[in-house]
Structure formats: structure tokens, C-alpha cells
Scaffold this motif. Sequence first.
Motif, PDB file in Angstrom:
ATOM      1  N   TYR A 114      46.917   3.214  69.642  1.00  0.00           N
ATOM      2  CA  TYR A 114      47.853   3.428  70.755  1.00  0.00           C
ATOM      3  C   TYR A 114      49.069   4.236  70.313  1.00  0.00           C
ATOM      4  O   TYR A 114      49.725   4.868  71.134  1.00  0.00           O
ATOM      5  CB  TYR A 114      48.297   2.089  71.340  1.00  0.00           C
ATOM      6  CG  TYR A 114      47.228   1.389  72.148  1.00  0.00           C
ATOM      7  CD1 TYR A 114      46.746   1.935  73.326  1.00  0.00           C
ATOM      8  CD2 TYR A 114      46.698   0.173  71.719  1.00  0.00           C
ATOM      9  CE1 TYR A 114      45.760   1.294  74.063  1.00  0.00           C
ATOM     10  CE2 TYR A 114      45.718  -0.477  72.445  1.00  0.00           C
ATOM     11  CZ  TYR A 114      45.248   0.085  73.621  1.00  0.00           C
ATOM     12  OH  TYR A 114      44.276  -0.545  74.352  1.00  0.00           O
ATOM     13  N   ALA A 120      57.152   3.992  74.617  1.00  0.00           N
ATOM     14  CA  ALA A 120      55.928   3.288  75.013  1.00  0.00           C
ATOM     15  C   ALA A 120      56.266   1.893  75.526  1.00  0.00           C
ATOM     16  O   ALA A 120      57.259   1.292  75.102  1.00  0.00           O
ATOM     17  CB  ALA A 120      54.972   3.181  73.822  1.00  0.00           C
ATOM     18  N   PRO A 121      55.454   1.345  76.440  1.00  0.00           N
ATOM     19  CA  PRO A 121      55.679  -0.030  76.880  1.00  0.00           C
ATOM     20  C   PRO A 121      55.479  -0.991  75.718  1.00  0.00           C
ATOM     21  O   PRO A 121      54.716  -0.701  74.780  1.00  0.00           O
ATOM     22  CB  PRO A 121      54.615  -0.232  77.965  1.00  0.00           C
ATOM     23  CG  PRO A 121      53.567   0.788  77.682  1.00  0.00           C
ATOM     24  CD  PRO A 121      54.277   1.958  77.091  1.00  0.00           C
ATOM     25  N   ARG A 124      50.810  -3.046  75.229  1.00  0.00           N
ATOM     26  CA  ARG A 124      49.863  -2.011  75.653  1.00  0.00           C
ATOM     27  C   ARG A 124      48.637  -2.668  76.272  1.00  0.00           C
ATOM     28  O   ARG A 124      48.043  -3.578  75.691  1.00  0.00           O
ATOM     29  CB  ARG A 124      49.414  -1.163  74.463  1.00  0.00           C
ATOM     30  CG  ARG A 124      50.523  -0.703  73.536  1.00  0.00           C
ATOM     31  CD  ARG A 124      51.466   0.305  74.192  1.00  0.00           C
ATOM     32  NE  ARG A 124      52.459   0.741  73.217  1.00  0.00           N
ATOM     33  CZ  ARG A 124      52.294   1.752  72.377  1.00  0.00           C
ATOM     34  NH1 ARG A 124      51.163   2.435  72.379  1.00  0.00           N
ATOM     35  NH2 ARG A 124      53.249   2.076  71.536  1.00  0.00           N
ATOM     36  N   THR A 125      48.257  -2.191  77.426  1.00  0.00           N
ATOM     37  CA  THR A 125      47.006  -2.624  78.041  1.00  0.00           C
ATOM     38  C   THR A 125      45.924  -1.604  77.715  1.00  0.00           C
ATOM     39  O   THR A 125      46.201  -0.521  77.179  1.00  0.00           O
ATOM     40  CB  THR A 125      47.147  -2.741  79.559  1.00  0.00           C
ATOM     41  OG1 THR A 125      47.330  -1.418  80.118  1.00  0.00           O
ATOM     42  CG2 THR A 125      48.334  -3.619  79.934  1.00  0.00           C
ATOM     43  N   ASP A 127      44.490   0.282  79.615  1.00  0.00           N
ATOM     44  CA  ASP A 127      44.655   1.512  80.398  1.00  0.00           C
ATOM     45  C   ASP A 127      45.566   2.523  79.711  1.00  0.00           C
ATOM     46  O   ASP A 127      45.602   3.686  80.117  1.00  0.00           O
ATOM     47  CB  ASP A 127      45.235   1.180  81.781  1.00  0.00           C
ATOM     48  CG  ASP A 127      44.275   0.371  82.633  1.00  0.00           C
ATOM     49  OD1 ASP A 127      43.047   0.533  82.441  1.00  0.00           O
ATOM     50  OD2 ASP A 127      44.742  -0.419  83.467  1.00  0.00           O
ATOM     51  N   GLU A 128      46.314   2.084  78.706  1.00  0.00           N
ATOM     52  CA  GLU A 128      47.207   3.000  78.005  1.00  0.00           C
ATOM     53  C   GLU A 128      46.390   4.000  77.170  1.00  0.00           C
ATOM     54  O   GLU A 128      45.423   3.623  76.510  1.00  0.00           O
ATOM     55  CB  GLU A 128      48.141   2.233  77.069  1.00  0.00           C
ATOM     56  CG  GLU A 128      49.195   1.414  77.770  1.00  0.00           C
ATOM     57  CD  GLU A 128      50.253   2.300  78.407  1.00  0.00           C
ATOM     58  OE1 GLU A 128      50.615   3.334  77.815  1.00  0.00           O
ATOM     59  OE2 GLU A 128      50.708   1.952  79.513  1.00  0.00           O
TER      60      GLU A 128
END
Length: 312
Positions: A114, A120-121, A124-125, A127-128
Motif C-alpha cells: 500500500y 494516505a488514510p 487501508r482497505t 479498495d486502496e
Amino acid sequence: MKVLVTGIAGAHAQHVALRLVERGHEVLGIDVRPWQGAPRGVKMFQTDVRKRPAADVFRVHRPDVVIHMATVTHFDTSAEQRYRVNLRGTQAVFRHCEEFGVRNAVFVGRHTIYGAAADAPLYRTEDEPPLAVSTFPELADLVAADLYASRALWSCKSMRTAVLRCVYALGPSGRGTLASFLAGPRVPMALGFDPLFHVMHEADTAAAIVAAVEHEIAGVFNVAGPPPVPLSILCQATGRTPVHLPEGVLPRVLGRFGLPRLPKGAIGHLKHPVVVDDKAFIAATGFTYQWDEHATMNAFRSATILREDRGL
């Protein structure tokens, strides 16, 4: 089930193989390295997954499930060799899976794909997008392998494919990316930063991989254990001394003065966290970790002290 594990001689893959045997599965293993003392219930084939003898293992033994763990993360290996092992090896394994009717394939990848970035959030899901190609170019081969494995989700409808993005595994074996980072007496920290590190016990990692096999899940899944911990706490709990250095100094001192050798791209991981959301995996498998963050770090520290006392 008949389960083939590639890269089976690796410390973490051995944990997976042992757990599979304990749960009554027939286990085959492919690795260029020998596994001295492999237990009864594990049939070893010493070959490269890219070579013809590996294809013969698929053709003759017809595994129901393949767990692909024959990838490398250490950076002592040349970029060319990493590319051949990580991407070309993954391509070969999935070709064999399609050709010889494997029912389920599990690719064991890393959450670090990732990438570590300031914007970045935090969690991370799946979908990232994997940003490590730009933030950590040295991981490009692992990103490519992950994406190649993911393509089987739509390109091979006859096979169920699970791509697991596992957080750092840590434990008594002292093996793995994070264990190598913590191997020396001192750990570098970027001055002014204390990023979260997502860690799980290596036994829990093995249990999660086996859960993915037994639940026959399909899709891309983040795999994690207990909550992440700050790097400063990780150093303290594992008996390492943090060394706070300006970011500009880090490239010149890494690999010296008792500090680990790291590629330039890894410096971002000393500043920004890579933490994942594992809700989808828990929902699909019901997985629960057995080792909390404190027990995990203590297990690594205790084993490290024992090895140091023995001069290993």
C-alpha cells in the motif's frame, strides 16, 4: 485436502505446513532449499517453481489447493533476482494452477504494497490502490506479483483465488522483514516521527493462512492481528535502542553503527504508518488472533535474547 505450499522451507511457510498437517491435510512442498527434518505428512520436492520439475509436481500429484509463499522481501538479493523470483515465479505458479486444475489458490502477499505516504488514510482497505511502486520503488516486484495473482480472480473462473495482504509477522523464529529490521541493537527513527507498525505473531499468521484455505475464500483480503503499535514502543518491548536521526542523515548511516541496512524507499516507513483494515477477512473466515501485541513482541524478544546468549 491435498495442499501444495511453495517456498515451504521458509520459516513462516514451515509454520503453515505444520498447522496444515495438524489439521489433517496432506501437504506437498516445493522449494529450492531443503527442509531438514521436515515432519511426516510433508512431501518435499527440491526445485524451482519456474522449472519443469515443478510443473511435473502439479501434473502428477494434482493438488487441490496451492499456497504460494515463494517470494522474497530481503534486499540483499539483486533487483533482477527479486523480479525473477517474485513476479516470474508467481506467474509460473498460477499458470500451473490453471493448467492442472487446482481448485483454490492462495497468494500470500504483504501489506507494505500500500505504501507509506503522508496523505494516505490511516487504515487501508482492500479498495486502496497499492502505492508502493511510487513511494518504495524497491517493492515494485512484490506489487507486480500481488496484482498478477489478483488477475486470476477474473481470468480463471474455474479456480477460487485469495490474495492475502498480511501485516508483519514476528515471533520466536527471528525471521522475516520486521525481524531483520529489529535484528541489531539499534533501530533508526526519523526525527519527529513515531509511525504505527502493524504486527502479528507468526503463529497467528500461519493460522490465518490456513483459515483462508479451509474457508475457501476468494478475493483480496487484508490480514492482521492485534492493534498496531508505535515504533518507539516496538523498540522498547523488543529490547532495541531507538536512534532518532534527521531524515537527511538516515541514508548515510543505515547499515552502519549497528543500524539495519535499508533501501532508500524504506525511509518513508520510518515516517508514515502502513496500517490495514481486516474486517473483510474476519467476516469471511471468523479468524481471531491468539497473541496480543505485548505477547508477540515479548516472544520475539525472549527468543532473541536466547540466541544472543548462545552466540547465534
